[in-house]
Design a protein around this motif. Structure first.
Motif, short mmCIF file in Angstrom:
data_model
loop_
_atom_site.label_atom_id
_atom_site.label_comp_id
_atom_site.label_asym_id
_atom_site.label_seq_id
_atom_site.Cartn_x
_atom_site.Cartn_y
_atom_site.Cartn_z
N CYS A 103 -18.87 -36.16 -64.12
CA CYS A 103 -19.00 -34.87 -64.79
C CYS A 103 -17.80 -34.67 -65.69
CB CYS A 103 -19.05 -33.74 -63.77
SG CYS A 103 -20.56 -33.70 -62.81
N GLY A 104 -17.85 -33.66 -66.52
CA GLY A 104 -16.69 -33.34 -67.32
C GLY A 104 -15.65 -32.62 -66.48
N LEU A 105 -14.42 -32.70 -66.92
CA LEU A 105 -13.35 -31.89 -66.33
C LEU A 105 -12.27 -31.72 -67.36
CD1 LEU A 105 -10.60 -33.61 -65.37
CD2 LEU A 105 -12.07 -34.31 -63.55
N VAL A 106 -11.41 -30.76 -67.14
CA VAL A 106 -10.32 -30.50 -68.08
C VAL A 106 -9.00 -30.46 -67.32
CG1 VAL A 106 -10.65 -27.99 -68.02
CG2 VAL A 106 -9.49 -29.02 -69.96
N TRP A 107 -8.03 -31.18 -67.87
CA TRP A 107 -6.66 -31.19 -67.36
C TRP A 107 -5.81 -30.32 -68.26
CZ3 TRP A 107 -5.79 -33.45 -62.88
CH2 TRP A 107 -6.56 -34.54 -62.48
N GLY A 108 -4.82 -29.67 -67.68
CA GLY A 108 -3.86 -28.91 -68.47
C GLY A 108 -2.48 -29.53 -68.37
N THR A 109 -1.81 -29.66 -69.50
CA THR A 109 -0.41 -30.08 -69.53
C THR A 109 0.37 -28.91 -70.14
OG1 THR A 109 -0.36 -31.04 -71.76
CG2 THR A 109 -1.17 -32.46 -69.98
#
Length: 167
Positions: free
Chosen positions: A57-63
Motif C-alpha cells: 500500500c502507499g505510505l508517507v514518511w516525514g523528515t
C-alpha cells in the motif's frame, strides 16, 4: 469523530485551496504541494517484492524538510496516482503521523533512516482519517492524468481534454 458531512466539507475546503487547472499531472500537483507546504515531496516506489510484507500500500514518511511517498509501481498508472494522491491527502488534511524509531526494514529500504521522523501508514481502512484521505485522494486522482513521473506535460493533457475524455 468526523461525520460524513464534516468530512465532505473539509474535503471541499481543501480542494478549493488548490489553484491548479485540471487535469494536472502528479508532477505538477507535487510541485504545487511542495510550494504550499514548504517541504520537498519525494516519490519513492517500493522496490521489495510484494510477499515480503503482505502487499504494498502507499505510505508517507516525514523528515525535517520533506515528505517521502511510497507507492506500488507494479499497479496500473491510475492506481499509482490514487495511492500517491491518497498519501498527499493525509498531508493536506493535516492528519498526524506516528513517531518513528528508525530501524532497517522493508518499509525503510533505500531511505536514510536517520532522517525519518514519523510515518503515516494504514493499520485499518475503517478510520475517519482513512475515509477522509480516500475521499480527497479520489477527488484529486479524478482530476489528474498521465504517468506519475515528473516529465509528463499537463498542458498536453489539458489540450487533449478539450477533445474528449482520456486517462
Amino acid at each position: 469523530m468526523f461525520s460524513r458531512l464534516t468530512r465532505r466539507s473539509h474535503v471541499h475546503d481543501v480542494l478549493s485551496q488548490i489553484p491548479l487547472i485540471a487535469p494536472w499531472t502528479v508532477g505538477e500537483f507535487l510541485d504545487w504541494m511542495a510550494e504550499h507546504t514548504q517541504r520537498k515531496v519525494i516519490l519513492s516506489p517500493w522496490t521489495s517484492p510484494h510477499e515480503e510484507f503482505g502487499g504494498r500500500c502507499g505510505l508517507v514518511w516525514g523528515t525535517d524538510d520533506s515528505y517521502i511517498i511510497r507507492y506500488d509501481p507494479d499497479h496500473t498508472v491510475r492506481h499509482q496516482r490514487q495511492q500517491i494522491l491518497h498519501e498527499c491527502s493525509h498531508i493536506l488534511c493535516q492528519h498526524e503521523g506516528e513517531p518513528f524509531c528508525p530501524t532497517e526494514s522493508v518499509l525503510t529500504e533505500g531511505l536514510d533512516i536517520n532522517s525519518l521522523r514519523w510515518v503515516m501508514r494504514r493499520d485499518t481502512f475503517d478510520t475517519p482519517t482513512e475515509a477522509e484521505a480516500e475521499l480527497l485522494g479520489t477527488q484529486l486522482a479524478v482530476r489528474s492524468k498521465g504517468p506519475v513521473d515528473a516529465t509528463s506535460l499537463g498542458a498536453l493533457h489539458r489540450i487533449a481534454g478539450t477533445f474528449g475524455p482520456h486517462s
